[in-house]
Design a protein around this motif. Structure first.
Motif: not given
Ligand code: SF4
Length: 455
Positions: A61, A80, A236, A284, A287-288
Motif C-alpha cells: 500500500s 483505482w 497493483i 486489485d 490481488r489483496s
C-alpha cells in the motif's frame, strides 16, 4: 463447464499438433537455458528480484500511494479499480468522455482477465488488439492460450485462412513474411485512426511515478504515441520501489520468456506529451485477497514471463486453452482458484509437481509447492469431485491399518493378474491414457522380510 482433463483430451485428439506444440515450447525453453547460462550472475539476479518483490509485497500500500502521488505530480490521471467491473467501467467512462467508439490496445493480460474486449463490444466500442498474436486470436474469436505467445496453438496455415477471410490475403497463403506484412498494413491504418490507445504495464516505479511497457513489435509505442489519450491498465502487484530495480527485472524478463537478452522495446512512460491525456488504472481484482493468503502470496511476485508454461510437461501437451482460465499453465493454476475456488478447483491437480516450473521462475516463486498446497485447501473446502474425495478417504483408511493394507495389496495384485479387465477398462479414467504395469509377484514388504528381515 469441462475440466482440464476433458479439455486436454480434446487437444490430444490431434497428435501431430500436440507434438508440434510440445516441441516448439521446448525449443523456447532451450533458448532460455542458453541465454541464462550466458550470464554468471543469473542466480544472484533471481535472488535480488525475489527479495525486491518480498519488500514490495510487505509494503504494497505504501508503494502504491507513493506511485500515485508521483504520477499525479507528473500530470497523469490515476484511477483505482477494486475489481474487473470497476476497471471496465473506468475505461468506458474515459472513452465516453472523449466520444470515442474505436480503441487500439496493446497486449495486456489484465484486460483479458477483466474481459474488457467483450464489455466494450457490448457497449458499442470497437477494440483492435495490436499485438500480432493477440490480433490473430481476436480474429479467430478466441482467447490467448499463452501469456507471451498468445496464438502458439495455431499453425501458420490456420493463420493464413484467418487473414484470407478478414484481411484479404490470397487463399492458401501461409508464408509468415507475407502474412506479417498484411498484418502490418492493417494495423498501420488502425494506429493512424484511433484517438485512444490502451497499453498494459510490465513495471511501475513508485519512486518516479513512471511505468514501463515491454513489447517486441513496438505496437504499444505506436498506439500510445499517436493517440490523444493513453490509458494504462496495471495490476497493483506490478509496482517496484525504485528505478534502479528495473535493471534487475528487465534482464530477467525476456531471457526467461523467449531467450532474448532484452525486449526489442522497453518503453518508459512518465507524463503525457503536450496536448495528450494519460490515465493509469490500478486494479486489485482479488490481488489483496491473494496477498492475505500466506501460502499463496508469493504468486504475486510473478512478472508474467511464461517460462513456467514453456517448461511444464502438462502445459506443453495439453495446450493453454485446457486451463479454461485467462492465465494458463502452472502460475495460472495458482492464481485462478483465488478468483473462484469452485470453478478452478481442477487446475492445481493439472501438474506432475515435478518442480521444473519453480526451477525456471526468474523471481523464485515456489510454484509446485503452492500447487500442492492448493490441492490440500481445495480438498478441505470440499471442492474436489466426490469420486476423488471418496477414493482419498478410502485410501487413508486402508493405509491406516497395516494388515488391511497388506491384504488390499495382495488382492490387487491377484486381480490385476487374473481379472485384468476389472482394472484395464474404459470406465477407469486413469487407464485411458496409460498402460497398466505388470503386477509384481510379491510386495515390497514381503521382499524386504525375505531379503533383509534377518539383518
Ligand atoms: S510464475 Fe515465474 S516463471 Fe511463471 S510466468 Fe510468473 S515469473 Fe514467469
Amino acid at each position: 463447464m469441462k475440466d482440464h482433463a476433458a479439455l486436454s483430451e480434446e487437444f490430444n485428439i490431434d497428435e501431430p499438433r500436440v507434438n508440434w506444440h510440445d516441441e516448439t515450447l521446448w525449443l523456447i525453453r532451450q533458448k532460455r537455458d542458453k541465454a541464462v547460462h550466458g550470464i554468471p550472475e543469473w542466480e544472484w539476479l533471481r535472488e535480488t528480484a525475489s527479495q525486491v518483490k518480498n519488500n514490495v509485497l510487505s509494503n504494497l500500500s505504501a508503494y502504491l500511494e507513493q506511485f500515485e502521488a508521483n504520477a499525479l505530480a507528473n500530470g497523469v490521471f490515476v484511477h483505482w479499480a477494486a475489481d474487473a467491473n470497476e476497471h471496465n467501467e473506468i475505461i468506458h467512462s474515459i472513452l465516453r468522455k472523449h466520444q470515442v467508439e474505436r480503441m487500439v490496445k496493446s497486449k495486456s493480460m489484465l484486460t483479458e482477465e477483466c474481459h474488457l474486449n467483450d464489455y466494450l463490444t457490448e457497449n458499442g466500442i470497437e477494440v483492435i488488439d495490436s499485438d500480432l498474436g493477440e490480433r490473430i486470436v481476436q480474429l479467430g474469436n478466441e482467447h490467448p492460450s499463452h501469456i507471451v505467445l498468445p496464438c502458439i496453438h495455431k499453425k501458420k496455415e490456420e493463420i493464413g485462412d484467418l487473414f484470407h477471410k478478414y484481411l484479404g490475403t490470397a487463399a492458401g497463403e501461409s508464408d509468415p513474411q507475407i502474412l506479417t506484412e498484411a498484418a502490418r498494413q492493417h494495423l498501420r491504418e488502425t494506429f493512424l485512426t484511433r484517438k485512444v490507445a490502451l497499453t498494459g504495464v510490465n513495471f511501475a516505479v513508485a519512486e518516479t511515478g513512471e511505468f514501463v511497457v515491454c513489447t517486441n513489435e513496438g505496437n504499444a509505442d505506436m498506439g500510445a504515441h499517436l493517440a490523444d489519450v493513453h490509458i494504462a491498465s496495471m495490476g497493483i502487484e506490478k509496482i517496484i520501489p525504485e528505478r534502479k530495480h528495473l535493471g534487475v527485472f528487465l534482464r530477467l524478463l525476456t531471457r526467461s520468456a523467449t531467450g532474448q537478452p532484452i525486449t526489442t522495446y522497453s518503453s518508459h512512460f512518465k507524463s503525457p506529451r503536450q496536448g495528450q491525456e494519460m490515465h493509469i488504472v490500478l486494479v486489485d481484482n482479488g490481488r489483496s485477497r491473494q496477498l492475505g493468503r500466506e501460502n499463496f502470496r508469493n504468486s504475486l511476485k510473478c512478472i508474467r514471463c511464461g517460462s513456467c508454461m514453456n517448461t511444464c510437461p502438462v502445459y506443453r501437451r495439453s495446450g493453454g486453452h485446457s486451463y479454461h482460465s485467462v492465465i494458463s499453465g502452472p502460475i495460472g493454476s495458482i492464481l485462478a482458484p483465488n478468483l473462484d475456488m469452485k470453478e478452478f478447483a481442477d487446475l492445481p491437480f493439472a501438474s506432475t509437481l515435478c518442480g521444473s516450473c519453480s526451477n525456471v521462475c526468474p523471481v523464485k516463486i515456489d510454484i509446485h509447492n503452492q500447487l500442492y498446497k492448493w490441492r490440500q485447501v481445495l480438498v478441505k473446502e470440499g471442492y474436489v469431485s466426490n469420486t476423488k474425495a471418496i477414493s482419498m478417504k478410502t485410501m487413508t483408511w486402508v493405509i491406516s491399518f497395516p494388515a488391511l493394507f497388506a491384504f488390499a495389496g495382495k488382492t490387487g495384485r491377484w486381480a490385476m493378474k487374473n481379472l485384468p479387465f476389472l482394472v484395464n477398462n474404459k470406465l477407469n479414467p486413469w487407464y485411458k491414457a496409460r498402460e497398466m504395469p505388470v503386477p509384481p509377484k510379491e510386495s515390497f514388504r514381503d521382499w524386504y522380510v525375505k531379503n533383509r528381515g534377518q539383518k
